[in-house]
Design a protein around this motif. Structure first.
Motif, short mmCIF file in Angstrom:
data_model
loop_
_atom_site.label_atom_id
_atom_site.label_comp_id
_atom_site.label_asym_id
_atom_site.label_seq_id
_atom_site.Cartn_x
_atom_site.Cartn_y
_atom_site.Cartn_z
N LEU A 12 103.37 3.73 -25.17
CA LEU A 12 103.56 2.33 -25.55
C LEU A 12 103.23 1.36 -24.42
O LEU A 12 103.26 0.15 -24.61
N ARG A 13 102.92 1.88 -23.25
CA ARG A 13 102.55 1.00 -22.13
C ARG A 13 101.14 1.35 -21.64
O ARG A 13 100.18 0.67 -21.96
N ASP A 14 100.97 2.46 -20.94
CA ASP A 14 99.63 2.80 -20.45
C ASP A 14 98.73 3.13 -21.64
O ASP A 14 97.56 2.75 -21.68
N GLY A 15 99.29 3.83 -22.64
CA GLY A 15 98.51 4.18 -23.83
C GLY A 15 98.00 2.94 -24.53
O GLY A 15 96.87 2.89 -25.02
N SER A 72 111.04 -0.31 -18.79
CA SER A 72 109.98 -1.34 -18.76
C SER A 72 109.30 -1.30 -17.40
O SER A 72 109.95 -1.15 -16.37
N LEU A 73 107.99 -1.50 -17.43
CA LEU A 73 107.22 -1.59 -16.19
C LEU A 73 107.35 -3.00 -15.62
O LEU A 73 107.56 -3.97 -16.36
N ALA A 74 107.24 -3.11 -14.30
CA ALA A 74 107.29 -4.42 -13.63
C ALA A 74 106.52 -4.33 -12.32
O ALA A 74 106.66 -3.34 -11.59
N VAL A 96 114.22 0.54 -14.94
CA VAL A 96 113.17 -0.38 -14.50
C VAL A 96 112.20 0.43 -13.65
O VAL A 96 112.61 1.19 -12.77
N HIS A 97 110.92 0.26 -13.96
CA HIS A 97 109.86 0.99 -13.25
C HIS A 97 109.00 -0.04 -12.53
O HIS A 97 108.29 -0.81 -13.16
N THR A 98 109.12 -0.08 -11.22
CA THR A 98 108.36 -1.09 -10.48
C THR A 98 107.28 -0.42 -9.62
O THR A 98 107.45 0.71 -9.18
N PHE A 99 106.19 -1.15 -9.43
CA PHE A 99 105.08 -0.54 -8.69
C PHE A 99 104.38 -1.55 -7.79
O PHE A 99 104.39 -2.75 -8.05
N ILE A 100 103.79 -1.01 -6.73
CA ILE A 100 102.90 -1.80 -5.87
C ILE A 100 101.85 -0.85 -5.31
O ILE A 100 102.12 0.34 -5.12
N PHE A 138 110.09 3.99 -8.69
CA PHE A 138 109.09 3.30 -7.87
C PHE A 138 107.77 4.07 -7.92
O PHE A 138 107.74 5.28 -7.73
N SER A 139 106.67 3.33 -8.19
CA SER A 139 105.34 3.94 -8.18
C SER A 139 104.49 3.34 -7.08
O SER A 139 104.44 2.11 -6.94
N ALA A 140 103.80 4.20 -6.36
CA ALA A 140 102.83 3.74 -5.36
C ALA A 140 101.47 3.77 -6.05
O ALA A 140 100.83 4.83 -6.13
N GLU A 141 101.07 2.61 -6.55
CA GLU A 141 99.82 2.60 -7.32
C GLU A 141 98.65 3.07 -6.44
O GLU A 141 98.57 2.73 -5.27
N ASP A 142 97.79 3.86 -7.03
CA ASP A 142 96.64 4.45 -6.32
C ASP A 142 97.09 5.39 -5.19
O ASP A 142 96.39 5.53 -4.17
N ALA A 143 98.25 6.03 -5.40
CA ALA A 143 98.74 6.99 -4.39
C ALA A 143 97.69 8.06 -4.13
O ALA A 143 97.58 8.57 -3.01
N ILE A 166 110.57 8.80 -7.80
CA ILE A 166 109.39 8.40 -7.03
C ILE A 166 108.15 8.94 -7.74
O ILE A 166 108.01 10.16 -7.90
N ASN A 167 107.29 8.02 -8.13
CA ASN A 167 106.10 8.41 -8.88
C ASN A 167 104.87 8.31 -7.99
O ASN A 167 104.71 7.36 -7.23
N VAL A 168 104.00 9.33 -8.11
CA VAL A 168 102.82 9.43 -7.25
C VAL A 168 101.58 9.38 -8.15
O VAL A 168 101.00 10.41 -8.48
N PRO A 169 101.16 8.18 -8.55
CA PRO A 169 100.07 8.11 -9.54
C PRO A 169 98.69 8.39 -8.95
O PRO A 169 98.37 7.93 -7.86
N ASP A 170 97.90 9.12 -9.73
CA ASP A 170 96.48 9.24 -9.42
C ASP A 170 95.82 8.21 -10.35
O ASP A 170 95.25 8.55 -11.38
N THR A 171 95.92 6.97 -9.94
CA THR A 171 95.58 5.83 -10.79
C THR A 171 94.14 5.86 -11.28
O THR A 171 93.84 5.44 -12.41
N VAL A 172 93.23 6.34 -10.44
CA VAL A 172 91.82 6.31 -10.83
C VAL A 172 91.27 7.70 -11.16
O VAL A 172 90.07 7.89 -11.28
N VAL A 201 104.77 12.59 -11.51
CA VAL A 201 103.30 12.47 -11.46
C VAL A 201 102.82 11.62 -12.62
O VAL A 201 103.43 11.61 -13.70
N HIS A 202 101.71 10.96 -12.38
CA HIS A 202 101.12 10.07 -13.40
C HIS A 202 99.61 10.16 -13.16
O HIS A 202 99.09 9.57 -12.22
N CYS A 203 98.92 10.93 -14.00
CA CYS A 203 97.51 11.22 -13.70
C CYS A 203 96.59 10.65 -14.77
O CYS A 203 96.82 10.82 -15.96
N HIS A 204 95.52 10.03 -14.30
CA HIS A 204 94.49 9.54 -15.22
C HIS A 204 93.37 10.57 -15.32
O HIS A 204 93.21 11.44 -14.45
N ASN A 205 92.58 10.42 -16.38
CA ASN A 205 91.71 11.53 -16.78
C ASN A 205 90.22 11.29 -16.52
O ASN A 205 89.38 11.86 -17.19
O1 KIV Z 1 97.98 4.33 -13.22
C1 KIV Z 1 98.90 3.77 -12.60
O2 KIV Z 1 98.93 3.71 -11.37
C2 KIV Z 1 99.94 3.12 -13.39
C3 KIV Z 1 101.13 2.66 -12.61
C4 KIV Z 1 101.55 1.31 -13.03
C5 KIV Z 1 102.22 3.68 -12.69
O3 KIV Z 1 99.87 3.07 -14.57
#
Ligand code: KIV
Ligand code: ZN
Length: 513
Positions: A12-15, A72-74, A96-100, A138-143, A166-172, A201-205
């Motif tokens: 409902l958010r990234d999808g 909710s994301l913020a 609350v899920h916050t990221f930078i 907490f997410s470190a975007e583009d970790a 602690i979330n370690v996203p592979d944003t790209v 973990v939060h991985c993009h494809n």
């Molecule tokens: O892909 C990403 O980094 C995200 C974050 C906001 C978790 O969706």
């Protein structure tokens, strides 16, 4: 004893960030109810600061859902976090899920902040979030492209400030499984207070590795996986929930974890999300594709008949394929119909909407012998646009199509209660019908997608049509279903026009944030 693997669903958010996949508040509620039924641990319901519609949808989900945490994301700023905190307030369990962003390229080019400023901002963000809930992610975007030493530093600080996941996203989607697993292992080892949090973990494809990367990170110590139904999401999508869950379950010999997911709800969830977003599921998609359990080769069929496990590592019924059972028939009454809708998590807003859906059900039952859950989902999707939102209504449709002649359509619509007639020729019966409708509506919208899918098997199956329209920066999906494909198409087109006409469009404009 196996450890618990938290399943964090972000359909409902990234999808929803998949182009054109945005949902209305009612659609989001339906998906949220299905996710709860499937026993997802955390539902990321949206991005509260993105728009009032997104805020409202998260608030409604927080109010409704009792068995899953609602999140909710913020971004890491005070306004976003306060909006997120307010949106999740009614939740029995809220996060609350916050990221930078933490990668050099994002910090320098996008945020224009120094690493010190980023750390400072992240610490403040956790403080604001903790005013609302003690469940803060907490997410470190583009970790995935960040410096490991810097990640260790920022994670240590946000844990001290009160982050609990602690979330370690592979944003790209840049990482390779062995490398991503090593990052996770090193983080858990080097961050001094790492034992106080759940690693996620939060991985993009983008390279087709989202599920592999997620699973590799689980083997390295991650205990939360962020994923989406059917793997939908930004660009090439996110890790597919169904694949992660079934890999962990099927290869219990490899993974030291287990989920609490009711796997029999996976296929219904997949169908619901596909129907609402208009994103079809490819037939050979793992677990939820129509062919995922079909054996074509004679040798395979022979093997399966002799001993199922020769070619099957999972059972179709365990992921919900066998649920495709007869639910209602011609003689079912209004109460049985209403009760079944409730079991499916479908709440119609008003008695008029229920009556209209019931009338359609009776009509369908006359034409189609067996009615399945999928038929009911399709049948009500148009009805979720309640009568007061239904500016355009189909009264009559006629189409003439014969060899060597240009198809011609005539329609009668009710437009705000007034009957209007239109007709047009077209390349095919559907094209002609759309043109006839447009000759009345004059919407000037652009058709982005037209897709047809047979809901069940058999030539009397309902065709389910999705029509995606764009106008002045707004994109809407219309759904329609009928055993007559031209009628289904007309309904779908009108459903989209009604959404464009009313405020009942997706909860925010794509690219708002
Ligand atoms: O892909 C990403 O980094 C995200 C974050 C906001 C978790 O969706
Ligand atoms: Zn993402």
């Amino acid at each position: 004893m196996k450890e618990h693997l938290v399943i964090f669903d972000t359909t409902l958010r990234d999808g929803e960030q998949s182009p054109g996949a945005s949902m209305t508040r009612e659609e989001k509620l339906r998906v949220a109810r299905q996710l709860e039924k499937m026993r997802v641990d955390v539902i990321e319901a949206g991005f509260a600061a993105a728009s009032p519609g997104d805020f409202d949808a998260i608030h409604a989900i927080a109010h409704t859902i009792k068995e899953s945490t609602v999140c909710s994301l913020a971004r890491a700023n005070e306004n976003d976090i306060r909006r997120a905190g307010e949106a999740i307030k009614p939740a029995k369990s809220g996060r609350v899920h916050t990221f930078i962003a933490t990668s050099p390229i994002h910090m320098e080019k996008k945020l224009r902040m120094s690493p010190d400023q980023v750390v400072e901002q992240a610490i403040m963000a956790i403080g604001w979030a903790r005013e609302y809930t003690d469940d803060v992610e907490f997410s470190a975007e583009d970790a995935g492209r960040s410096d490991l030493g810097f990640l260790c530093r920022i994670f240590e600080e946000v844990i001290k400030a009160g982050a609990t996941t602690i979330n370690v996203p592979d944003t790209v989607g840049y990482n390779i499984p062995f490398q991503y697993a090593e990052t996770m292992r090193q983080l858990i080892e080097r961050v001094p207070n790492s034992d106080r949090v759940i690693w996620s973990v939060h991985c993009h494809n983008d390279l087709g590795l989202a599920v592999s990367n997620s699973l590799a990170a689980v083997l390295a110590g991650a205990r939360q996986v962020e994923c989406t139904i059917n793997g939908i999401g930004e660009r090439a999508g996110n890790a597919a929930l169904e694949e992660v869950v079934m890999a962990v379950r099927t290869r219990g010999d490899v993974f030291p974890v287990e989920t609490r997911i009711d796997t029999t709800q996976i296929v219904p969830a997949s169908k619901l999300v596909s129907q609402i977003t208009g994103y079809p599921v490819q037939p050979n998609k793992a677990v939820v594709g129509a062919n995922a359990f079909a054996h074509e080769a004679g040798i395979h069929q022979d093997g399966v008949l002799k001993h199922r496990e020769t070619y099957e590592i999972m059972r179709a019924e365990d992921v919900g394929w066998a649920q495709n059972k007869l639910v209602l028939g011609k003689h079912s009454g209004r109460n049985a119909f209403k009760a079944r809708l409730q079991q499916l998590g479908i709440e119609l807003e008003s008695d008029e909407a229920l009556n209209a859906a019931f009338a359609r059900f009776k009509e369908l039952a006359d034409r189609k012998h067996e009615i399945f859950d999928e038929d009911l989902h399709a049948l009500v999707s148009g009805e979720l646009v309640t009568p007061e939102h239904e500016h355009y209504k189909l009264i009559y449709s006629h189409v003439c199509s014969e060899t060597g002649e240009m198809p011609h359509a005539k329609v009668i619509l009710s437009v705000g209660g007034v009957e209007c007639k239109g007709e047009a020729g077209g390349g095919g019966p559907v094209d002609a019908t759309f043109k006839a409708i447009e000759s009345i509506a004059g919407s000037g919208s652009e058709l982005l997608l037209y897709s047809v899918n047979a809901i069940t098997t058999g030539t009397d199956a309902q065709g389910e049509v999705t029509t995606r329209l764009a106008k002045a920066g707004r994109i809407v999906n219309g759904n329609g279903a009928d055993t007559d494909i031209v009628i289904a198409s007309a309904r779908s087109y009108l459903n989209a026009l009604n959404k464009l006409h009313s405020s009942l469009d997706r909860v925010r404009a794509q690219g708002d944030v």
